[in-house]
Design a protein around this motif. Structure first.
Motif, PDB file in Angstrom:
ATOM      1  N   MET A 113      -6.273  -5.498   1.425  1.00 38.40           N
ATOM      2  CA  MET A 113      -6.896  -4.481   0.581  1.00 38.40           C
ATOM      3  C   MET A 113      -8.401  -4.735   0.558  1.00 38.40           C
ATOM      4  O   MET A 113      -8.835  -5.863   0.362  1.00 38.40           O
ATOM      5  CB  MET A 113      -6.329  -4.545  -0.840  1.00 38.40           C
ATOM      6  CG  MET A 113      -6.957  -3.567  -1.819  1.00 38.40           C
ATOM      7  SD  MET A 113      -6.418  -3.859  -3.537  1.00 38.40           S
ATOM      8  CE  MET A 113      -4.705  -3.355  -3.434  1.00 38.40           C
ATOM      9  N   GLN A 120      -4.347   6.771  -0.087  1.00 39.58           N
ATOM     10  CA  GLN A 120      -3.662   5.480  -0.164  1.00 39.58           C
ATOM     11  C   GLN A 120      -4.028   4.776  -1.462  1.00 39.58           C
ATOM     12  O   GLN A 120      -5.151   4.888  -1.954  1.00 39.58           O
ATOM     13  CB  GLN A 120      -4.002   4.601   1.035  1.00 39.58           C
ATOM     14  CG  GLN A 120      -5.475   4.274   1.205  1.00 39.58           C
ATOM     15  CD  GLN A 120      -5.736   3.385   2.403  1.00 39.58           C
ATOM     16  OE1 GLN A 120      -4.815   2.804   2.972  1.00 39.58           O
ATOM     17  NE2 GLN A 120      -6.995   3.263   2.790  1.00 39.58           N
ATOM     18  N   SER A 121      -3.057   4.073  -2.022  1.00 35.20           N
ATOM     19  CA  SER A 121      -3.281   3.375  -3.296  1.00 35.20           C
ATOM     20  C   SER A 121      -4.308   2.257  -3.150  1.00 35.20           C
ATOM     21  O   SER A 121      -4.988   1.898  -4.118  1.00 35.20           O
ATOM     22  CB  SER A 121      -1.956   2.801  -3.824  1.00 35.20           C
ATOM     23  OG  SER A 121      -1.410   1.849  -2.925  1.00 35.20           O
ATOM     24  N   PHE A 122      -4.450   1.693  -1.941  1.00 31.29           N
ATOM     25  CA  PHE A 122      -5.433   0.632  -1.724  1.00 31.29           C
ATOM     26  C   PHE A 122      -6.862   1.117  -1.993  1.00 31.29           C
ATOM     27  O   PHE A 122      -7.755   0.300  -2.217  1.00 31.29           O
ATOM     28  CB  PHE A 122      -5.336   0.088  -0.300  1.00 31.29           C
ATOM     29  CG  PHE A 122      -4.351  -1.048  -0.143  1.00 31.29           C
ATOM     30  CD1 PHE A 122      -3.377  -1.283  -1.100  1.00 31.29           C
ATOM     31  CD2 PHE A 122      -4.387  -1.885   0.966  1.00 31.29           C
ATOM     32  CE1 PHE A 122      -2.470  -2.335  -0.968  1.00 31.29           C
ATOM     33  CE2 PHE A 122      -3.501  -2.938   1.106  1.00 31.29           C
ATOM     34  CZ  PHE A 122      -2.538  -3.156   0.143  1.00 31.29           C
ATOM     35  N   ASN A 125       0.843  -1.193   0.000  1.00 31.63           N
ATOM     36  CA  ASN A 125       0.000   0.000   0.000  1.00 31.63           C
ATOM     37  C   ASN A 125       0.884   1.250   0.000  1.00 31.63           C
ATOM     38  O   ASN A 125       1.723   1.428   0.895  1.00 31.63           O
ATOM     39  CB  ASN A 125      -0.905  -0.003   1.234  1.00 31.63           C
ATOM     40  CG  ASN A 125      -1.984   1.060   1.169  1.00 31.63           C
ATOM     41  OD1 ASN A 125      -2.228   1.649   0.114  1.00 31.63           O
ATOM     42  ND2 ASN A 125      -2.643   1.310   2.289  1.00 31.63           N
TER      43      ASN A 125
END
Length: 812
Positions: free
Chosen positions: A127, A114-116, A100
């Motif tokens: 995730m 956050q990329s998640f 993440n």
């Protein structure tokens, strides 16, 4: 800057710039850092690639993570967090060891992005997928356009919160496949797969509707897993094992998984049907080949003595139109549905603790199927007449079951008594025994032929008996006329096969294992027990066995039309196989192998799939035979080892062409003994092409650049001229698109590297659905005089000696 990487604390993941496949475009992404194969799990600028290596990823004055070029500050991509104002000194980007990428405020350590929350095509442990009701954020997976292009593709995989939440795969806006709702144990639309690696958290409340996989904390070693929606519309769960990704579940797998493959009030049963026909629910009758309606229109089912019939192992109907009440028990759920005259079915929402929560359906029931090792109980509303019929049927079944148990108990007692008497007699004889040079009426009859016993009646498939049927030797001798040459059907690797006729008129096939086959009593018992557990319409059924001293025999159902090679390689007989029948045979073989690999209780690798091991019944339906060389592989394994060469290695191409010059290859193979489910995929690909072409791969010779059949098909396919290879006896009455698609599927199955070949679940899905297919790479075991290629997508490392191309051998 491009060329630099950001690593997580334990260097599990890396963030940096990359080129996908053969593309020249540059992207910012996250990948597994500690495995050899670069596997991308997240892409930032998937729709806005860079054309060169001038990219820079930095934090701007507003605290956002931005991607731009060295010459321009205009963002190509940005986290676009606008709900706070900060200086760059107060924002920091971190890559966590779960993969993440987070943007945090240094003073408060608050995660602002956050990329998640913005997944691409990959779901990692920890995730979440689903809806955050507080912010309106909906997280779902979207496929890449292609292996070389991470742009948003045609497929999306999402948790749909409508009704009772369920995971669903879409193509565009159309529902393609329902993985179903979470039952507390598994997903209702998938076989029950025990996992020692992860657990699932499902949350459905006023704040969120989400699911999340997490790795179990008590594992002795580090586990690397992922779930991906690939560019062909297949959802795959994979586990990294040493050098490669291994798929342990994928879907959709077959026609029964396709959404609305069967119409309203019907269900799909892939293991007990003809050509995937749909079956009606109790109380319904066919309206068409797919739809069902009530048997008695106008009959009231409102306080008129109606009730419910239970169907076990079912994928419950579409839960987006279901009503859920998690406060009710199963008994309360039944009463609620019974009180509502429009309620047509009910099931538990959660199967743990004997059933928690209540799901009810009103109106038509859609998109259901059966699972032999999964699903859940579904209760269908029926009128009083149908309810009485089912009650009577179940009562008779229970009575028969009790009689069968009683019969087995008596048989066991008799066998125990006989065994005790036999041991006593043998002791009296002090080890002396009478030997007979030929079989006669004095053959041992202590093993009874259960012709009239419950075990024997089990052979019609209506129920199973834990005792494996035993035939006595005298019965087999009489049935085969003392194994006469006239009754010999063929010779297999473990011994001859004979036709037999029992006294009750049943025809059988007897596989008599040779005494030098290397198979002992214990191995034989294991094989017998194994085959007895396999029940599928595309597998030859075992009827029992016979053991007498050193004699070991398996008794199979007899199929009158012999084997597929008897038809497909004979010009006269092949003419009766039009394309429709050939395609049915191809699909049937595929479903049979898929069952062995995935749907049976044990994972089985056949290892000798070929035309002579596919038998045909009266309707020319295929049934795979000869599991004598199958190896049992554990449910969480994909490979195993053996210390002997078995099966038809590369359809005998190695033996026909390499024996004299490349014995070293066979030595390596024999020493390592590596095999996998992908060996069956390879063999299936060869068999598929043989069925289309009508010629054997092992005996095919061509004057062109490739001397064997597979190589010749490959050459024609690369020239976009593969239809030239189609059997001329089909007389161009076939659907060209379907045949061409099958040729491409065959080439995908025989690719040189095992990791490139699809699983059988993917193969069966490709055969049954008109979805885009990937381009195949160069096949294994191409025998050439010369080979010059400038096509990097199809080339492979090889050594050429004496005008023969030797490809690297992977475990198949």
């Amino acid at each position: 800057m491009d060329g630099q990487r950001l690593l997580s604390n334990q260097e599990t993941f890396a963030l940096g710039f990359f080129n996908p496949g053969s593309s020249s475009h540059r992207y910012v992404g996250i990948w597994f850092n500690q495995i050899a194969e670069k596997t991308i799990v997240w892409v930032a600028n998937r729709n806005t690639p860079l054309n060169d290596t001038s990219g820079v990823l930095s934090i701007n004055g507003k605290g956002n993570l931005v991607l731009h070029t060295q010459n321009q500050t205009t963002p190509i991509w940005s986290t676009n967090v606008s709900f706070f104002v900060s200086s760059t000194n107060n924002s920091m980007a971190k890559l966590l060891d779960i993969g993440n990428l987070v943007l945090v405020q240094q003073d408060s350590q608050r995660v602002t992005w956050q990329s998640f929350d913005y997944p691409t095509n990959t779901l990692l442990p920890f995730m979440k997928l689903g809806l955050d009701r507080r912010t309106g954020l909906n997280r779902f997976l979207t496929s890449w356009k292609s292996k070389d292009n991470p742009r948003i593709g045609n497929y999306s995989f999402r948790l749909v919160p409508t009704g009772y939440p369920q995971l669903s795969l879409y193509i565009g806006q159309s529902l393609l496949f329902r993985l179903g709702s979470w039952t507390g144990i598994t997903w209702s639309g998938a076989p029950r797969i025990a996992s020692n690696y992860f657990k699932v958290s499902f949350v459905n409340n006023q704040d969120e509707t989400t699911i999340m996989y997490s790795i179990r904390s008590n594992l002795p070693t580090k586990v690397i897993v992922k779930m991906v929606v690939d560019e062909s519309g297949i959802v795959q769960r994979s586990l990294w094992q040493e050098t490669t990704w291994v798929d342990y579940w994928s879907g959709p797998q077959a026609l029964c998984d396709k959404y609305l493959n069967c119409g309203p009030n019907s269900y799909c049963d892939p293991h007990n049907m003809v050509s995937f026909e749909c079956k009606c629910f109790p109380g319904f009758e066919p309206k068409s080949s797919r739809d069902c309606i009530r048997e008695k229109q106008g009959v009231s089912m409102c306080n008129n003595g109606e009730g419910f019939v239970k169907l076990a192992y079912m994928k419950v109907p579409d839960t987006s139109i279901a009503h859920a009440d998690m406060s009710l028990s199963m008994k309360e759920c039944e009463q609620k549905c019974l009180r509502n005259c429009s309620c047509m079915a009910y099931a538990s929402a959660n199967e743990t603790e004997g059933g928690i929560g209540c799901l009810t359906w009103q109106g038509d029931l859609v998109d259901t199927r059966t699972f032999p090792d999964g699903g859940q109980d579904l209760y269908i509303r029926v009128d009083a007449v149908v309810l009485a019929q089912y009650a009577k049927k179940n009562g008779l079944t229970q009575k028969k079951r009790m009689l069968a148990i009683l019969g087995v108990s008596v048989a066991v007692m008799l066998l125990l008594i006989v065994s005790v008497v036999y041991c006593f007699v043998m002791k009296k004889k002090k080890g002396k025994e009478t030997r007979h040079s030929t079989y006669s009426d004095s053959a041992d009859s202590t093993l009874p032929y259960f012709e009239d016993s419950p075990s024997r009646r089990d052979l019609d498939g209506t129920r199973r008996n834990p005792n494996f049927p035993l035939f006595n030797l005298r019965t087999i001798i009489v049935a085969t006329d003392n194994f006469s040459i006239a009754n010999k059907l063929g010779q297999g690797g473990f011994g001859p096969v004979y036709k037999g006729l029992l006294q009750n008129g049943m025809e059988i096939a007897v596989k008599r294992l040779s005494k030098c086959s290397g198979q002992g009593i214990e191995q034989f018992k294991m094989e017998s027990a194994l085959i007895a557990k396999l029940q599928h319409r595309n597998l030859v059924r075992i009827l029992g066995c016979c053991i007498h001293k050193e004699e070991k025999m398996l008794i199979y159902e007899y199929l009158p039309n012999k084997s597929l090679d008897f038809f497909i390689f004979d010009e006269t007989k092949r003419s009766c196989l039009d394309w429709e029948k050939r395609f049915e045979i191809i699909c049937g073989i595929g479903r049979g192998i898929l069952y062995l690999h995935q749907d049976s209780r044990l994972r089985i690798i056949h290892r000798d799939l070929k035309a002579s091991n596919v038998l045909l019944d009266n309707a020319l339906n295929p049934k795979i035979s000869d599991f004598g060389m199958a190896r049992i592989v554990g449910g969480d394994q994909i490979e195993a080892n053996t210390n002997r060469i078995v099966g038809t290695y590369a359809q005998r191409a190695i033996f026909d062409h390499f024996m004299l010059r490349f014995n070293i290859i066979l030595f390596i193979y024999a020493m390592q003994g590596i095999f996998s489910i992908k060996s069956d995929v390879y063999s299936f690909g060869v068999l598929l092409l043989e069925i289309i072409i009508g010629k054997r791969n092992s005996t095919y010779h061509h004057d062109g650049p490739s001397s064997n059949l597979i190589g010749h098909v490959w050459d024609l396919w690369r020239e976009d001229n593969s239809m030239k290879i189609v059997d001329p006896l089909l007389d161009e009455t076939y659907p060209a698109n379907e045949v061409s698609r099958c040729i491409q599927i065959g080439l995908l199955c025989v690719q040189e590297h095992a990791t490139d070949r699809p699983t059988m679940s993917t193969v069966v899905f490709m055969l049954g659905n008109d979805t885009p297919l990937p381009s195949p790479k160069r096949p294994a075991f191409i025998l050439k005089g010369t080979y010059n290629s400038t096509d990097r997508s199809t080339s492979a490392t090889s050594n050429s000696i004496n005008e023969i191309t030797l490809s690297k051998i992977d475990g198949r």
